[in-house]
Design an enzyme around this catalytic site. Structure first.
Site, PDB file in Angstrom:
ATOM      1  CE  LYS A 196      -3.739   2.140   2.659  1.00 39.68           C
ATOM      2  NZ  LYS A 196      -4.630   1.954   3.822  1.00 39.68           N
ATOM      3  CE  LYS A 249      -6.366   2.066  -0.822  1.00 39.36           C
ATOM      4  NZ  LYS A 249      -7.036   2.147   0.462  1.00 39.36           N
TER       5      LYS A 249
END
Ligand SMILES: [Zn+2]
Length: 325
Positions: A196, A249
Site C-alpha cells: 500500500k 493499492k
C-alpha cells in the site's frame, strides 16, 4: 512469413468473432468487489461530492443496496464505516455495536450469499485520523496491533467472511492471524493490504470516509511510490505471516508491481482501483472528454492482464451492468 517477407498479425484481428477467440484476458462479474460506506445515523443517503455515484448510506438503505448488487451478479462487498463519535483510540472500530459490525450482521442476515470483506483499520475511527495510536506525533506500531486485532475479531464475530487489514503496521498479518485463531476464527481468511503506497490517489476516499490525517501524513507507514523491491519485501513477509490474499493499492500507477507480485507469490492478487482513479474518469466523462464505459473496461482489463485476480472498484455496479447487456 509469407512471400511479402513480413508476418500478418492482422489476420487474427479481422472480425469480432476472431478477436474474441484469441482474447487473452477476460473481465467477469466474479472479479469485482464493491466498496460501501455505511454511516451512523438515520435516513442518510448522501452522494460523496468528489465521487459521483458513490453514496454514504445509513443502515435502513443497506438491504436495498445489497439486493441491487445481488441482482447485478456482484458477489462481494468491502465495508467501510463512518462513525458518529471518534476518539484517540478509535474505539468505535472494535465496539460490538460499531457501525461496521452492525452492517455486517445485517448483510449476512439478509443477503447471505454476498461475501463480506471487512476493512480493518483505525483511521475512520480516530479523532487524529491516523491508522494507529499516536504518541508525541508518532504512530506507534506494536500498541496499534493490539487494537487492530480487537477490531478484526469483532468483525469476525459479526460475521465477516474475510478480514482485510489496511493500516500498514509491521506484523499486522501475524498478529491478526494469531488473534483470530485464538478467538476460534481459524477458518476466516486474511486479505492483506500488503503493498500500500502513500498515494495522492486516495484524496476522494478521505472525503468519503472522513479519514484525513489531522496532522502530518502517512509516509512513515505507507510505502514510497518510488519503491519496487520494498513491495516484494512487504508481500513476502505478509505471505510468511499467513496472508491468504495480497492487495496492491493503488492499481493504475502500480501495474508493474502487480505483475511482479503475481509472478513471485502464488496467492490470489487483488487490485484496489482507488478513489482518485475513479474520480478522474468520472470528471472527464462528465465533461464529455472520454467514453466512460470504454475507458473503464480498458482500465480494469489492464489490471487483470497485470495479474490481478480480483478488483476492488467503485465502478463495480456499472461494469456488472455493462457485462449483463
Ligand atoms: Zn487507515
Amino acid at each position: 512469413m509469407d512471400n511479402t517477407g513480413f508476418k500478418r498479425h492482422r489476420r487474427l484481428r479481422r472480425t469480432e468473432s476472431l478477436r474474441a477467440l484469441v482474447r487473452e484476458t477476460k473481465l467477469t462479474k466474479e472479479d469485482l468487489i464493491y466498496p460501501i460506506f455505511v454511516v451512523e445515523g438515520e435516513g442518510i443517503r448522501k452522494e460523496v461530492p468528489s465521487m459521483p455515484g458513490v453514496h454514504h448510506i445509513s443502515l435502513e438503505y443497506l438491504n436495498d443496496e445489497m439486493k441491487e448488487l445481488e441482482a447485478l451478479g456482484i458477489r462481494s462487498v468491502i465495508v467501510f464505516g463512518v462513525p458518529k463519535e471518534k476518539d484517540a483510540q478509535g474505539s468505535q472500530a472494535y465496539c460490538e455495536h460499531g457501525i461496521v459490525q452492525q452492517a455486517i450482521r445485517q448483510i449476512k442476515k439478509n443477503v447471505p450469499s454476498l461475501a463480506v470483506v471487512a476493512d480493518t483499520c483505525l483511521c475512520q475511527y480516530t479523532d487524529h485520523g491516523h491508522c494507529g495510536l499516536v504518541e508525541n506525533g508518532e504512530v506507534l506500531n506494536d500498541p496499534s496491533l493490539e487494537l487492530l486485532v480487537k477490531t478484526a475479531v469483532s468483525q469476525a464475530e459479526a460475521g465477516a467472511d474475510i478480514i482485510a487489514p489496511s493500516n500498514m503496521m509491521d506484523g499486522f498479518v501475524a498478529a491478526i492471524r494469531k488473534g483470530l485463531d485464538e478467538a476460534g476464527y481459524s477458518q476466516i481468511p486474511i486479505m492483506s493490504y500488503a503493498v500500500k503506497y502513500a498515494s495522492a490517489f486516495y484524496g476522494p476516499f478521505r472525503d468519503a470516509a472522513h479519514s484525513s490525517p489531522q496532522f502530518g501524513d502517512r509516509k512513515a507507514y505507507q510505502m514510497d511510490p518510488a519503491n519496487r523491491q520494498e513491495a516484494i519485501r512487504e508481500a513476502a513477509s505478509d505471505m510468511e505471516e499467513g496472508a491468504d490474499f495480497l492487495i496492491v493499492k493503488p492499481a493504475l500507477s502500480y501495474l508493474d508491481i502487480m505483475r511482479e507480485v503475481k509472478d513471485r507469490f502464488h496467492a490470489p492478487l487483488v487490485a484496489y482501483n482507488v478513489s482518485g482513479e475513479y474520480s478522474m474518469i468520472k470528471a472527464a466523462a462528465m465533461n464529455g472528454w472520454v467514453n466512460e464505459q470504454e475507458i473503464v473496461m480498458e482500465k480494469l482489463t489492464s489490471m487483470k492482464r497485470a495479474g490481478a485476480d480480483l478488483i476492488i472498484t467503485y465502478f463495480a455496479k456499472d461494469v456488472a451492468e455493462w457485462l449483463n447487456e
